[in-house]
Design an enzyme around this catalytic site. Structure first.
Site, mmCIF file in Angstrom:
data_model
loop_
_atom_site.group_PDB
_atom_site.id
_atom_site.type_symbol
_atom_site.label_atom_id
_atom_site.label_comp_id
_atom_site.label_asym_id
_atom_site.label_seq_id
_atom_site.Cartn_x
_atom_site.Cartn_y
_atom_site.Cartn_z
ATOM 1 N N LYS A 46 0.812 -1.183 0.000
ATOM 2 C CA LYS A 46 0.000 0.000 0.000
ATOM 3 C C LYS A 46 0.864 1.259 0.000
ATOM 4 O O LYS A 46 0.433 2.324 -0.420
ATOM 5 C CB LYS A 46 -0.887 0.033 1.269
ATOM 6 C CG LYS A 46 -1.871 -1.083 1.396
ATOM 7 C CD LYS A 46 -2.643 -0.848 2.724
ATOM 8 C CE LYS A 46 -3.466 -2.053 3.112
ATOM 9 N NZ LYS A 46 -4.100 -1.861 4.437
ATOM 10 N N GLU A 102 8.193 2.553 -5.690
ATOM 11 C CA GLU A 102 8.207 1.966 -4.355
ATOM 12 C C GLU A 102 8.294 3.080 -3.312
ATOM 13 O O GLU A 102 8.816 4.163 -3.588
ATOM 14 C CB GLU A 102 9.407 1.007 -4.323
ATOM 15 C CG GLU A 102 9.727 0.233 -3.092
ATOM 16 C CD GLU A 102 8.644 -0.632 -2.491
ATOM 17 O OE1 GLU A 102 7.571 -0.109 -2.194
ATOM 18 O OE2 GLU A 102 8.934 -1.819 -2.249
ATOM 19 N N ASP A 106 14.473 -0.655 2.396
ATOM 20 C CA ASP A 106 15.198 -0.843 3.658
ATOM 21 C C ASP A 106 16.379 -1.779 3.388
ATOM 22 O O ASP A 106 17.448 -1.340 3.003
ATOM 23 C CB ASP A 106 14.218 -1.374 4.715
ATOM 24 C CG ASP A 106 14.871 -1.532 6.075
ATOM 25 O OD1 ASP A 106 16.024 -1.107 6.241
ATOM 26 O OD2 ASP A 106 14.240 -2.096 6.989
ATOM 27 N N THR A 110 12.736 -6.594 -0.915
ATOM 28 C CA THR A 110 11.429 -6.477 -1.591
ATOM 29 C C THR A 110 11.629 -5.986 -3.028
ATOM 30 O O THR A 110 11.095 -6.563 -3.986
ATOM 31 C CB THR A 110 10.508 -5.479 -0.842
ATOM 32 O OG1 THR A 110 10.410 -5.889 0.518
ATOM 33 C CG2 THR A 110 9.138 -5.401 -1.464
ATOM 34 N N LYS A 134 16.701 3.510 3.139
ATOM 35 C CA LYS A 134 17.372 3.441 4.447
ATOM 36 C C LYS A 134 18.714 2.735 4.257
ATOM 37 O O LYS A 134 19.546 3.163 3.487
ATOM 38 C CB LYS A 134 16.468 2.774 5.482
ATOM 39 C CG LYS A 134 15.237 3.616 5.762
ATOM 40 C CD LYS A 134 14.616 3.396 7.135
ATOM 41 C CE LYS A 134 14.085 2.001 7.294
ATOM 42 N NZ LYS A 134 13.195 1.868 8.459
HETATM 43 P P1 5GP Z 1 13.028 -4.196 2.424
HETATM 44 O O1 5GP Z 1 12.575 -5.417 1.698
HETATM 45 O O2 5GP Z 1 13.768 -3.210 1.558
HETATM 46 O O3 5GP Z 1 13.824 -4.540 3.662
HETATM 47 O O4 5GP Z 1 11.743 -3.499 3.010
HETATM 48 C C1 5GP Z 1 10.924 -2.719 2.238
HETATM 49 C C2 5GP Z 1 9.534 -2.616 2.818
HETATM 50 O O5 5GP Z 1 9.561 -2.565 4.257
HETATM 51 C C3 5GP Z 1 8.903 -1.311 2.383
HETATM 52 O O6 5GP Z 1 8.199 -1.476 1.170
HETATM 53 C C4 5GP Z 1 7.987 -0.997 3.555
HETATM 54 O O7 5GP Z 1 6.761 -1.658 3.382
HETATM 55 C C5 5GP Z 1 8.677 -1.575 4.752
HETATM 56 N N1 5GP Z 1 9.470 -0.580 5.485
HETATM 57 C C6 5GP Z 1 10.809 -0.566 5.633
HETATM 58 N N2 5GP Z 1 11.194 0.463 6.398
HETATM 59 C C7 5GP Z 1 10.066 1.121 6.756
HETATM 60 C C8 5GP Z 1 9.805 2.281 7.568
HETATM 61 O O8 5GP Z 1 10.685 2.955 8.132
HETATM 62 N N3 5GP Z 1 8.501 2.648 7.696
HETATM 63 C C9 5GP Z 1 7.494 1.959 7.118
HETATM 64 N N4 5GP Z 1 6.269 2.387 7.313
HETATM 65 N N5 5GP Z 1 7.698 0.864 6.332
HETATM 66 C C10 5GP Z 1 8.971 0.452 6.167
#
Ligand code: 5GP
Length: 181
Positions: A46, A102, A106, A110, A134
């Site tokens: 979302k 996107e 993080d 994903t 991040k």
């Molecule tokens: P990754 O697979 O890059 O570790 O995580 C990505 C997903 O984690 C993002 O699409 C989001 O849904 C969630 N996410 C990661 N960090 C944050 C954050 O600081 N706040 C929020 N609300 N969602 C996050």
């Protein structure tokens, strides 16, 4: 900022700063795709729906929007990086110029999953556009369009939630660590 919700520590990005960066990203995309017939923006639900709406309305080139939703197994705090599709595209993207839109990267797992999944469908080209980044451990997928780098804290607002709250704030704020720890 007055009236900051008690769960929130501080505002990291104001609405003005976010909106002017989105304008810059839109101008860059317009330049990069000036010779193409159209672009397909794929918003990842979302979290990206607000960014996609603003980016789409800013873009002065022909484009279509579609959506996907993916979910990590387990909750965010304990996610092991495995991702699955829970809502897929309405149309094939073969021979289309596709941009994944996107909210936040993080670890990067994903986006990497999405990139591989969409690449399989043989688009004419595939790029990524993420508003926030991040720590990003995995760097296999390029971030072609990036809004802002953020500190490694949980952020909410501008589409990003905590347990489905704070998503519609017009700014991005840091959630107090005691709320999620
Ligand atoms: P990754 O697979 O890059 O570790 O995580 C990505 C997903 O984690 C993002 O699409 C989001 O849904 C969630 N996410 C990661 N960090 C944050 C954050 O600081 N706040 C929020 N609300 N969602 C996050």
């Amino acid at each position: 900022m007055t009236n900051l919700h008690p769960d929130l520590d501080r505002v990291i990005l104001s609405p003005d700063v976010i909106q002017s960066r989105i304008k810059e990203i839109a101008r860059q995309i317009e330049k990069d795709y000036a010779d193409e017939e159209r672009v397909v923006l794929i918003g990842i639900l979302k979290g990206a729906f607000i960014f996609l709406a603003d980016l789409s309305r800013e873009l002065q080139i022909p484009h279509m929007v579609d959506f996907m939703s993916v979910s990590s197994y387990g909750d965010t705090a304990t996610s092991n990086g495995a991702v699955r599709v829970i809502l897929d595209l309405r149309k094939p993207i073969k021979n289309e110029h596709v941009i994944i839109v996107e909210d936040i990267v993080d670890t990067g797992s994903t986006l990497e999953y999405l990139y591989r999944n969409l690449k399989w469908r043989n688009p004419a080209s595939l790029r990524t556009c993420t508003l926030f980044q991040k720590k990003r451990e995995s760097k296999e997928v390029p971030l072609d369009y990036l809004g802002f780098e953020l500190p490694d804290v949980w952020v909410v607002g501008y589409g990003l939630d905590y347990a489905d709250t704070h998503r519609t704030l017009p700014y991005v704020a840091e959630l107090k660590s005691e709320v999620y720890e």
